[in-house]
Design an enzyme around this catalytic site. Structure first.
Site, mmCIF file in Angstrom:
data_model
loop_
_atom_site.group_PDB
_atom_site.id
_atom_site.type_symbol
_atom_site.label_atom_id
_atom_site.label_comp_id
_atom_site.label_asym_id
_atom_site.label_seq_id
_atom_site.Cartn_x
_atom_site.Cartn_y
_atom_site.Cartn_z
ATOM 1 N N SER A 113 1.304 -1.205 0.055
ATOM 2 C CA SER A 113 0.150 0.131 -0.213
ATOM 3 C C SER A 113 0.750 1.300 0.076
ATOM 4 O O SER A 113 2.201 1.278 0.046
ATOM 5 C CB SER A 113 -1.159 0.053 1.318
ATOM 6 O OG SER A 113 -0.326 0.139 2.207
ATOM 7 N N LYS A 196 5.974 0.919 9.369
ATOM 8 C CA LYS A 196 5.711 2.339 10.088
ATOM 9 C C LYS A 196 6.523 2.860 10.353
ATOM 10 O O LYS A 196 7.895 2.082 10.682
ATOM 11 C CB LYS A 196 4.721 2.368 10.620
ATOM 12 C CG LYS A 196 3.046 1.821 10.522
ATOM 13 C CD LYS A 196 2.537 2.515 9.119
ATOM 14 C CE LYS A 196 1.162 2.152 9.030
ATOM 15 N NZ LYS A 196 0.324 2.408 8.463
ATOM 16 N N SER A 303 -2.572 7.092 5.548
ATOM 17 C CA SER A 303 -1.708 6.344 7.165
ATOM 18 C C SER A 303 -2.370 5.496 7.843
ATOM 19 O O SER A 303 -2.756 6.355 8.302
ATOM 20 C CB SER A 303 -0.380 6.772 7.062
ATOM 21 O OG SER A 303 0.108 5.434 8.362
#
Length: 349
Positions: A113, A196, A303
């Protein structure tokens, strides 16, 4: 025959993977790989230390009785080994190397993504260093050998906490559900991998200026919130030229514990109720519990991260993303159209 057996083995492996995946276990692939490695290892040891010595003795006795050396065809008829079991046992050296490397040294990871753009692009293939933060068992994620602690600014792959998988259609109530699940879940680890960047660690106070998308950190001390003589860092932001790959977003250089680019949607607004709440703290302000981490994606308005579902326990961390070894030109849920050669073998900052 070996080709047929290989196809059957793949079919059984795929069925086993889906069966394990049904139970939402944290490390489905590792469990399946361990089972296959153990099965092939048992057969390899049985053949090497039981079947083959016995077969050599029987061949020697047959040659002694006949008074001549046996042909290969005659030897093959003595204590024959089934082609299927021989094929599975032959996989043991390869499977064992793959299992050891993937479990304890490096693991490949693909970016699915855009939550880490522009640092990481959809179609990037990464090397995840699994020993930087210590050696963990590949099934339960328990630490076997201690290593370095994750630091602010590290890009990490981790098992998403259960509350991170709550359906976004819950809207504003999602944050309250996430807080309750984070507080009550004993084994807060799903089977889904996220990637992340660490913004804060235990004891840090994270302050987000929602209007400016700007961060301020009050650093903790020894995993606890700082009370006196605190060190505070207001992150700096410098606007960069428009990135042709993201023409509708504004790209900034974020100067904090590390320096890297972020993307911001200029028209995106937050009401505050969608943020993960902490009792006694204002909206968009968090204190990271000891042994946990606050993470965010570099694509700030695309996000799903700690702002909305809370913190990442250290146990959930799989490893540190270190290098991009290959990059495909692609968009989410689409087939690749080429290669991004300039991104091959680049270090992740």
């Amino acid at each position: 025959m070996s080709n047929v057996f290989f196809i059957l083995l793949l079919a059984v492996g795929f069925a086993g993977w889906k069966a394990l995946d049904y139970f939402q276990l944290p490390n489905t692939f590792s469990i399946l790989l361990l089972i296959l490695t153990a099965l092939s290892g048992i057969l390899w040891c049985y053949h090497r230390f039981a079947v083959m010595p016995r077969r050599r003795r029987q061949i020697a006795r047959a040659e002694q009785r006949s008074g001549k050396a046996l042909t290969n065809e005659e030897k093959a008829k003595i204590e024959p080994i089934s082609e299927g079991s021989e094929f599975i046992s032959s996989l043991f050296p390869v499977l064992s190397v793959v299992f050891l490397v993937r479990s304890f040294i490096f693991e490949p990871f693909q970016i699915p993504s855009g939550s880490m753009e522009a640092t990481l692009r959809v179609g990037d293939f990464l090397v995840v260093n699994k020993y930087t933060y210590g050696i963990k068992d590949p099934i339960f994620q328990n630490t076997i050998i201690e290593g370095n602690k994750p630091e602010r600014g590290d890009v990490i792959v981790f098992k998403a906490p259960e509350q991170a998988l709550l359906r976004t259609s819950l809207g504003a109530t999602r944050a309250a559900y996430a807080e309750n699940l984070a507080l009550t879940s004993k084994n807060n680890m799903s089977g889904v991998d996220y990637i992340k960047r660490i913004v804060g660690k235990g004891g840090d106070r994270i302050i987000l200026d929602v209007e400016k998308s700007a961060l301020t950190l009050v650093y903790g001390k020894d995993g606890k919130p700082c009370e006196v003589d605190c060190q505070t860092k207001a992150f700096e932001y410098k606007q960069e030229p428009t990135n042709p790959a993201f023409p509708t977003q504004v790209q900034y250089l974020e100067i904090g514990d590390v320096t890297h680019s972020i993307l911001v949607e200029p028209m995106r607004r937050y009401s505050g109720i969608e943020f993960y709440p902490q009792e006694g703290l204002p909206t968009a302000e968090w204190i990271v519990p000891e042994g946990q981490y606050f993470v965010m994606g570099d694509n700030r308005d695309h996000s799903d991260d700690s702002r909305f579902w809370g913190f990442v326990p250290e146990k959930n961390i799989v490893g540190k993303a270190t290098y991009i070894w290959m990059s495909l030109e692609k968009e989410p849920n689409e087939w690749p159209t080429g290669f991004r050669l300039d991104r091959f073998f680049t270090k992740i900052n």
